[in-house]
Design a protein around this motif. Structure first.
Motif, mmCIF file in Angstrom:
data_model
loop_
_atom_site.group_PDB
_atom_site.id
_atom_site.type_symbol
_atom_site.label_atom_id
_atom_site.label_comp_id
_atom_site.label_asym_id
_atom_site.label_seq_id
_atom_site.Cartn_x
_atom_site.Cartn_y
_atom_site.Cartn_z
ATOM 1 N N ASP A 273 -41.949 -24.910 -24.576
ATOM 2 C CA ASP A 273 -40.412 -26.023 -24.812
ATOM 3 C C ASP A 273 -39.963 -25.369 -23.984
ATOM 4 N N HIS A 274 -38.420 -26.381 -24.279
ATOM 5 C CA HIS A 274 -37.162 -26.737 -23.462
ATOM 6 C C HIS A 274 -37.027 -25.008 -22.922
ATOM 7 N N GLN A 275 -36.349 -24.640 -24.023
ATOM 8 C CA GLN A 275 -35.935 -22.921 -24.359
ATOM 9 C C GLN A 275 -36.638 -21.876 -23.683
ATOM 10 N N ASP A 276 -37.900 -22.106 -23.394
ATOM 11 C CA ASP A 276 -38.998 -21.048 -22.438
ATOM 12 C C ASP A 276 -38.181 -21.867 -21.083
ATOM 13 N N ILE A 277 -38.254 -22.993 -19.787
ATOM 14 C CA ILE A 277 -38.186 -22.728 -19.220
ATOM 15 C C ILE A 277 -36.376 -22.771 -18.977
ATOM 16 N N GLU A 278 -35.632 -22.778 -19.826
ATOM 17 C CA GLU A 278 -33.973 -22.514 -19.655
ATOM 18 C C GLU A 278 -34.308 -20.910 -19.590
ATOM 19 N N ILE A 279 -35.174 -20.383 -20.010
ATOM 20 C CA ILE A 279 -35.386 -18.669 -19.886
ATOM 21 C C ILE A 279 -35.736 -18.141 -18.280
ATOM 22 N N LEU B 270 -30.085 -4.709 -14.827
ATOM 23 C CA LEU B 270 -29.756 -6.131 -16.218
ATOM 24 C C LEU B 270 -30.915 -6.768 -16.091
ATOM 25 N N GLN B 271 -31.873 -6.763 -15.300
ATOM 26 C CA GLN B 271 -33.117 -7.460 -15.000
ATOM 27 C C GLN B 271 -33.590 -6.838 -16.325
ATOM 28 N N ILE B 272 -33.936 -5.430 -16.563
ATOM 29 C CA ILE B 272 -34.302 -5.003 -17.482
ATOM 30 C C ILE B 272 -33.990 -5.648 -19.103
ATOM 31 N N SER B 273 -32.515 -5.472 -18.968
ATOM 32 C CA SER B 273 -31.697 -5.981 -20.381
ATOM 33 C C SER B 273 -32.387 -7.244 -20.508
ATOM 34 N N SER B 274 -32.113 -8.188 -19.792
ATOM 35 C CA SER B 274 -32.286 -9.760 -19.749
ATOM 36 C C SER B 274 -33.770 -10.265 -20.211
ATOM 37 N N TYR B 275 -34.409 -9.383 -19.593
ATOM 38 C CA TYR B 275 -36.048 -9.384 -20.153
ATOM 39 C C TYR B 275 -36.620 -9.006 -21.729
ATOM 40 N N LEU B 276 -36.033 -7.631 -21.674
ATOM 41 C CA LEU B 276 -35.804 -7.804 -23.342
ATOM 42 C C LEU B 276 -35.242 -8.591 -24.075
ATOM 43 N N GLU B 277 -34.316 -8.744 -23.823
ATOM 44 C CA GLU B 277 -33.741 -10.682 -24.786
ATOM 45 C C GLU B 277 -34.390 -11.235 -24.623
ATOM 46 N N TRP B 278 -34.837 -11.908 -24.044
ATOM 47 C CA TRP B 278 -35.216 -13.020 -23.965
ATOM 48 C C TRP B 278 -37.108 -13.356 -23.791
ATOM 49 N N ILE B 279 -37.380 -11.948 -23.776
ATOM 50 C CA ILE B 279 -38.636 -12.116 -24.262
ATOM 51 C C ILE B 279 -39.385 -12.287 -25.769
ATOM 52 N N PRO B 280 -38.256 -12.129 -27.324
ATOM 53 C CA PRO B 280 -39.019 -12.508 -28.367
ATOM 54 C C PRO B 280 -39.022 -14.016 -28.390
ATOM 55 N N LEU C 261 -39.193 -16.258 -25.867
ATOM 56 C CA LEU C 261 -40.190 -17.112 -25.936
ATOM 57 C C LEU C 261 -41.519 -17.523 -26.386
ATOM 58 N N SER C 262 -42.607 -18.549 -26.157
ATOM 59 C CA SER C 262 -43.082 -19.566 -27.205
ATOM 60 C C SER C 262 -44.474 -19.006 -27.814
ATOM 61 N N THR C 263 -44.823 -19.188 -26.103
ATOM 62 C CA THR C 263 -46.328 -18.474 -26.203
ATOM 63 C C THR C 263 -46.551 -16.842 -25.438
ATOM 64 N N GLY C 264 -47.864 -16.645 -26.349
ATOM 65 C CA GLY C 264 -48.329 -14.889 -26.134
ATOM 66 C C GLY C 264 -48.742 -14.978 -24.499
ATOM 67 N N PRO C 265 -48.798 -15.230 -23.486
ATOM 68 C CA PRO C 265 -49.159 -15.937 -22.392
ATOM 69 C C PRO C 265 -47.930 -16.007 -21.142
ATOM 70 N N VAL C 266 -47.163 -16.341 -21.776
ATOM 71 C CA VAL C 266 -45.722 -16.408 -20.796
ATOM 72 C C VAL C 266 -45.592 -15.361 -21.525
ATOM 73 N N ARG C 267 -44.850 -14.442 -22.782
ATOM 74 C CA ARG C 267 -44.305 -13.287 -23.187
ATOM 75 C C ARG C 267 -45.189 -12.115 -21.793
ATOM 76 N N ALA C 268 -46.185 -12.394 -21.802
ATOM 77 C CA ALA C 268 -46.936 -10.933 -21.144
ATOM 78 C C ALA C 268 -46.966 -10.786 -19.889
ATOM 79 N N ALA C 269 -46.724 -12.623 -19.005
ATOM 80 C CA ALA C 269 -46.458 -12.082 -18.052
ATOM 81 C C ALA C 269 -44.948 -11.573 -17.772
#
Length: 191
Positions: free
Chosen positions: A49-55, A138-148, A150-158
């Protein structure tokens, strides 16, 4: 529960000055590629979705900024540090490629690279390590915010795979700065 003796021995292993850089080769061996994300981009038939692409676009810009920092900072480091940090730079390049692949697989176009990125003006090794440390955190804290989010499991895993490699980079930065490499039981990205 981990006993205090085991936690102390792990910290002693990571902070041992004589073995820190020699052990860096072992850490580098563990800093693998983000092949999980490659397969997510190739196998994922789920539309993002649009939010995934923005993240993913925000993550890509942050990775590009970190690449710029590594390029600027590596010459300021000692010879042994440069060798390790060149490997980290290679992994950061892999992260940018991975994120761009995920964006493309979603049917979007990755944003163009900026002409320059704000990284400060380090003039010596300690300042260079501080810049890299701050961006990896900053990358780590951002990813910890963004991962949950994301809408799909495979993208979250990546994206989680990218986070784990960045956590290894941050650990080595902390060792080289004389800090506790693992200041707590959880990776948070806080300095």
């Amino acid at each position: 529960m981990v006993s205090d003796d085991r936690a102390s021995s792990r910290r002693a292993l990571l902070t041992g000055t004589g073995t820190a850089l020699a052990g860096g080769a072992l850490v580098l061996a563990g800093c693998g590629s983000v092949a999980t994300g490659d397969s997510a981009a190739k196998k994922s038939s789920v539309q993002l979705d649009h939010q995934d692409i923005e993240i993913l676009e925000r993550a890509l810009e942050l990775e590009r900024r970190t690449v710029a920092a590594y390029i600027a900072c590596i010459p300021l480091l000692t010879r042994p540090q440069r060798k390790a940090f060149r490997q980290f730079l290679n992994e950061e390049f892999q992260h940018t490629g991975e994120l761009a692949s995920l964006i493309t697989a979603a049917g979007s176009t990755p944003p163009p690279r900026a002409d320059s990125y704000p990284i400060g003006h380090p003039t010596d090794g300690p300042a260079a390590l501080a810049v890299i440390h701050s961006l990896e955190a900053l990358q780590i804290s951002s990813y910890l915010e963004w991962i949950p989010r994301l809408s799909t499991g495979p993208v979250r895993a990546a994206v989680a795979s990218v986070l784990t490699v960045d956590a290894q980079h941050l650990t080595m930065c902390r060792v080289l700065q004389g800090q506790d490499p693992v200041p707590g039981p959880f990776v948070t990205g806080s300095s």
